[in-house]
Enzyme design. Structure first.
Site, PDB file in Angstrom:
ATOM      1  N   GLU A  35       0.985  -1.341  -0.085  1.00 16.96           N
ATOM      2  CA  GLU A  35      -0.001  -0.053  -0.061  1.00 16.96           C
ATOM      3  C   GLU A  35       0.954   1.256   0.152  1.00 16.96           C
ATOM      4  OE1 GLU A  35      -3.246   0.240   0.179  1.00 16.96           O
ATOM      5  OE2 GLU A  35      -3.905  -1.964   0.209  1.00 16.96           O
ATOM      6  N   SER A  87      -3.316   1.178  -3.573  1.00 21.02           N
ATOM      7  CA  SER A  87      -3.016  -0.530  -3.511  1.00 21.02           C
ATOM      8  C   SER A  87      -2.180  -0.689  -4.561  1.00 21.02           C
ATOM      9  CB  SER A  87      -4.094  -1.577  -3.654  1.00 21.02           C
ATOM     10  OG  SER A  87      -4.973  -1.239  -2.682  1.00 21.02           O
ATOM     11  N   LYS A 130       0.074   0.094  -9.696  1.00 19.08           N
ATOM     12  CA  LYS A 130      -0.567   0.952  -8.483  1.00 19.08           C
ATOM     13  C   LYS A 130      -1.994   1.442  -9.188  1.00 19.08           C
ATOM     14  CE  LYS A 130       3.754   2.948  -6.615  1.00 19.08           C
ATOM     15  NZ  LYS A 130       4.427   4.292  -6.186  1.00 19.08           N
ATOM     16  N   ASP A 138       7.582  12.906   0.260  1.00 13.07           N
ATOM     17  CA  ASP A 138       7.381  11.848   0.991  1.00 13.07           C
ATOM     18  C   ASP A 138       8.610  10.934   1.150  1.00 13.07           C
ATOM     19  OD1 ASP A 138       5.792  10.157   3.157  1.00 13.07           O
ATOM     20  OD2 ASP A 138       4.892   9.239   1.489  1.00 13.07           O
TER      21      ASP A 138
END
Length: 925
Positions: A604, A609, A624, A722
């Site tokens: 995930e 997902s 994805k 991120d």
């Protein structure tokens, strides 16, 4: 005669009503103190199996957008068909449940299957109860036993890898005996087993405490014999004893019974074991069934006899310290006629109770939240305030310090939260508060006064709608050093002579620059941005037309080809995109065929997902699929495709293709066979083989090069947003590939009207400056990369609340050791003796520079690349030198860790702005 019949009927009715009242009172008494919560239920309901009433959780969380329905395959045995999934980027969400002080309680959370390998933590108050990790298609449960310290308890879900979710919460009073010897601990249920039974689980109303007794088969080497008997006339005096429905079955064996529990946590914990017995063989007399009880081969009870006390039933509570596994063994004693017997048992793990925030500060901040919500319903910052304000994740805008074993609130920053109404006067009762920032809101009424004993040193009330005079009690605060109250249109700034002479910083109530209206900002910003974008687009067109079709990225020593066909577009007012035509579109039918109908879920991510698949040419891919909960539309997806397809670099995961059919948004990437850096450092793969230091260093350099390419992307910098070890993937050659650009954004440039980006990232990696100001820059990625470097050196997670409190945060734990030149203390034990000291120091010092609280003092990624290149050269040269020594019969260098100060200086590949030999005060960059 008729009167007698009427009297009889009346008596029957009265008797029926009395019986009904007694039954209702008995049922009410049996469930006194019970709290049963059904998350996202439309209304309250009664569970037909337990007859318990479940209450919807809308009084805690009213947002129905976070509600999901449980797949039909999973809810056959659950009364609640819904689940609440908290969409949060970090932090916690808590249910505040009523308790009676000093009462012992059981609290249980039920979590339906969500996705493979999803994980998050659960806490009782601020004491971490455990991690929930979904690895099989089944529900998860977690249960704890605790003593209430006040009139409520927080049951909290803490985000780890995925958004936390929950379906049911159950709170039940328990007997005192459960915490005997563990008065200040929380007991986590490991196992509660009903032996010899083959039927369904047993709980309320059979068990008046609503403990759930699950059937279990023995793990003894030889077959245990189930024993059952229709038990009656047994007086169960002990309140911890299971109900007769549990005790009427048992397991027995002529010689020994053994129950093995592997897979426990590898840290040392104290465990409490309850063994429950009832003699089911009516012919057995006292002294005929005698056995010894062992825990982990340590004898705990010798010659135990169930009937020795004159009763048919008995229980014993045993304590033991265990690490990784716990075995319960019952062995027939010498001279006994019958072998051991066991009807049921419970295993509970003791966890130290962690003190919550100072009670007075806690009450004040909770009351302040309630007052603010009266005029600020659905305010995002206030709604995120859940559970304890300081622990485990502090509330947004709150900073705490430790004081005599508990946390105190020392800083409250509610600036720029669009808050309206009066400033809550209760804030003046926060006796430990030192910094209060309420600027850039719409407060219209000031608090009356601060007490003279206040410790406040900084107060910012500027840019609000306050009126009148500043209270003299504020002006004369003894410790106040900074005071700002300007830009309040109706507030007087004429009488400033009374200001405390000790003030170092103040605006004297004046507004240095008139705050422009929103409409003006928007028009000016739009015109400025539009002009800039048109100029940039035209300039780039001419630039690319005449420029050679390749670029060289300084510091990388490599030329990267440009796309031969490029398209320029202006999809939004503040971004421009370069779209490559090399990305292949796939049909939805082809994607479903390649993934075998999404058969293999491999993870995930921020996008959604991820499934494993195979293309027609045999290439393995990661597919994805955007989450169904995403609000992203087709236009945003196209813009993201433009960004992804334009980026081509050997240290970035390339986009192979996409699908955008039937509202399905799908991205296709090559499958990375060696998983992620996280998995290799401290995941499952690390248990098979430890990642050596040279490989770690090479991976760090590769990831840095990938990020540097993003930050120096032609035309405008791209910020990942991120960066973390799970987003650094490894191909078959262990080459690092930075992945997951679902959150990437173009960096702001001079001339942008404003920056308004939702804060995204992962707990443990998030730049504190970005979190506070919401102003995004490349240095936000740099901070996160510094955390990754510490992971590489230490082999530790960035955030792990299962460790001692001082070690929860990797950054805060490692910094003191680095500054004290005790780097050996933080190095992964698996690589100790396997690195060159100077190379390691280069990496550690780069990490420390990356983690500077203020972005001004952090290096850029290109500088980081140069330092890591130098470190790798040092490491490789040392390896070659030692190989030559070894060939002559010398000893391995890895037996000695060289002191960095004794090393000769090395020639850097390029001049760097990072200081590698000292840890002096940083200078702005």
């Amino acid at each position: 005669m008729m009167e007698l019949q009427v009297i009889r009927i009346f008596r029957l009715v009265v008797a029926f009503v009395l019986c009904l009242c007694i039954f209702i009172r008995s049922a009410s008494s049996a469930t006194k103190g019970f709290e049963s919560i059904a998350c996202c239920a439309d209304s309250n309901y009664t569970d037909p199996k337990t007859t318990l009433t479940y209450t919807t959780d809308h009084i805690w969380f009213s947002d129905k957008r976070s509600c999901r329905q449980i797949p039909e395959i999973l809810f056959s045995h659950r009364s609640n068909k819904n689940v609440r999934k908290f969409e949060i980027y970090e932090g916690k969400r808590c249910y505040n449940l009523p308790t009676v002080k000093d009462q012992v309680y059981l609290i249980r959370g039920i979590f339906p299957f969500d996705s493979l390998n999803s994980s998050f933590y659960v806490s009782i108050g601020v004491t971490e109860l455990g991690e929930l990790r979904s690895s099989r298609l089944e529900d998860l449960e977690i249960e704890g036993v605790f003593r209430a310290t006040k009139d409520y308890i927080d049951f909290c879900l803490l985000k780890e890898d995925v958004n936390p979710f929950i379906s049911q919460i159950e709170l039940r009073p328990l007997p005192e005996e459960y915490l005997h010897g563990f008065g200040t601990s929380v007991l986590k249920l490991i196992s509660r087993n009903n032996l010899g039974d083959t039927n369904d689980d047993i709980r309320f109303p059979d068990d008046q405490n609503d403990r759930i007794w699950k059937r279990k088969e023995t793990s003894t080497p030889t077959s245990a014999l189930p024993l059952s008997f229709n038990v009656s006339n047994v007086d169960l005096k002990d309140s911890v004893t299971p109900p007769l429905q549990v005790l009427q079955t048992a397991l027995t064996h002529p010689e020994r019974l053994e129950f093995v529990h592997d897979g426990l946590e590898t840290d040392d914990y104290e465990y409490s074991v309850f063994l429950h017995f009832l003699e089911l063989n009516g012919t057995v007399r006292a002294g005929q069934r005698v056995f010894d009880i062992y825990l982990n081969n340590e004898i705990k009870k010798e010659k135990f006899d169930v009937l020795a006390g004159g009763s048919k039933n008995s229980y014993t509570a045993l304590n033991i310290s265990a690490n990784g596994s716990l075995n319960i063994t019952l062995v027939k004693a010498s001279g006994s006629e019958f072998g051991p017997l066991l009807n049921a048992y419970e295993i509970l793990q003791a966890r130290s109770w962690i003190e919550e925030t100072n009670q007075k500060d806690l009450e004040v901040i909770q009351k302040m939240r309630e007052e603010l919500l009266l005029h600020n319903q659905e305010n995002e910052a206030l709604e995120s305030w859940s559970g304890d304000p300081c622990m485990i994740f502090p509330w947004k805008g709150i900073t705490c310090d430790d004081s005599t074993g508990s946390s105190i609130i020392t800083k409250l920053d509610l600036s720029s939260n669009n808050l309206k109404g009066a400033i809550p006067s209760i804030v003046t009762k926060m006796t430990n508060l030192q910094i209060l920032n309420l600027s850039h809101n719409q407060f219209d009424m000031l608090f009356p006064s601060f007490p003279p004993s206040s410790l406040l040193i900084s107060l910012d009330l500027s840019y609000n709608d306050l009126s009148g005079w500043l209270p003299e009690s504020i002006i004369s605060l003894p410790h106040l050093k900074s005071l700002y109250f300007g830009c309040n249109p109706s507030m007087s700034d004429e009488d400033t002579t009374k200001l405390n002479s000790s003030l170092i910083n103040t605006d004297y109530g004046r507004c240095k620059a008139k705050k422009p209206k929103f409409g003006q900002v928007f028009v000016i910003g739009a015109i400025t941005s539009g002009s800039l974008l048109i100029t940039l687009a035209v300039g780039i067109l001419f630039f690319c037309r005449y420029r050679h079709k390749s670029i060289t990225l300084e510091g990388f020593g490599k030329t990267y080809p440009m796309a031969t066909n490029i398209i320029f577009s202006l999809p939004s007012k503040d971004d421009f995109f370069i779209k490559s035509v090399s990305v292949k579109p796939f049909t939805l039918e082809y994607i479903e065929q390649a993934t075998e109908q999404y058969k293999t879920l491999i993870g995930e991510g921020g996008f959604g997902s991820v499934y494993r698949g195979t293309l027609d040419d045999g290439q393995e891919v990661a597919v994805k699929v955007r989450s169904s909960t995403s609000t992203q539309g087709t236009r945003e997806f196209d813009n993201e495709l433009n960004l992804l397809s334009a980026i081509q670099h050997e240290n970035l995961v390339p986009l192979l293709g996409y699908c955008n059919e039937y509202d399905q948004q799908i991205l296709v990437y090559p499958f990375m066979s060696n998983g992620s850096l996280l998995d290799r450092l401290y995941g499952e793969a690390s248990k098979r083989k430890i990642l050596d230091w040279p490989t770690r260093l090479s991976i760090a350099l590769g990831a840095a090069r990938g990020l540097a390419y993003l930050h120096t992307f032609p035309g405008r910098s791209v910020i990942h947003r991120d960066v973390k070890s799970s987003n650094i993937l490894l191909d078959q050659s262990m080459c690092a590939k930075v992945a997951d650009f679902g959150f990437s954004k173009y960096a702001p440039q001079e001339g942008d009207s404003y920056v308004s980006l939702e804060v995204r990232g992962t707990a443990g990696y998030l730049d504190p400056e970005y979190y506070k100001t919401q102003q995004l820059s490349e240095k936000s990625d740099v901070f996160s990369f510094g955390v990754v470097l510490l992971e590489i050196v230490s082999g530790r997670e960035p955030l792990n609340i299962k460790r001692p409190r001082i070690e929860w945060s990797l950054v805060e734990w490692a910094k003191p050791y680095i500054r004290a030149s005790k780097v050996d203390e933080i190095v992964d034990p698996g690589i100790k003796g396997g690195y060159h000291a100077e190379a390691l120091w280069r990496v550690v010092e780069v990490a420390l520079q990356c983690l500077e609280p203020y972005s001004t003092y952090r290096p850029c990624m290109v500088d980081i690349v140069r330092e890591l290149e130098d470190a790798l050269i040092i490491e490789n040269n040392a390896s070659e030198y030692m190989k030559s020594i070894d060939s002559l019969g010398g000893s391995n260098r890895y037996s000695i860790v060289m002191d960095k100060r004794a090393l000769p200086s090395t020639t850097s590949t390029a001049e760097s702005t990072i200081t590698t030999q000292t840890l002096s005060h940083p200078q702005p960059r």
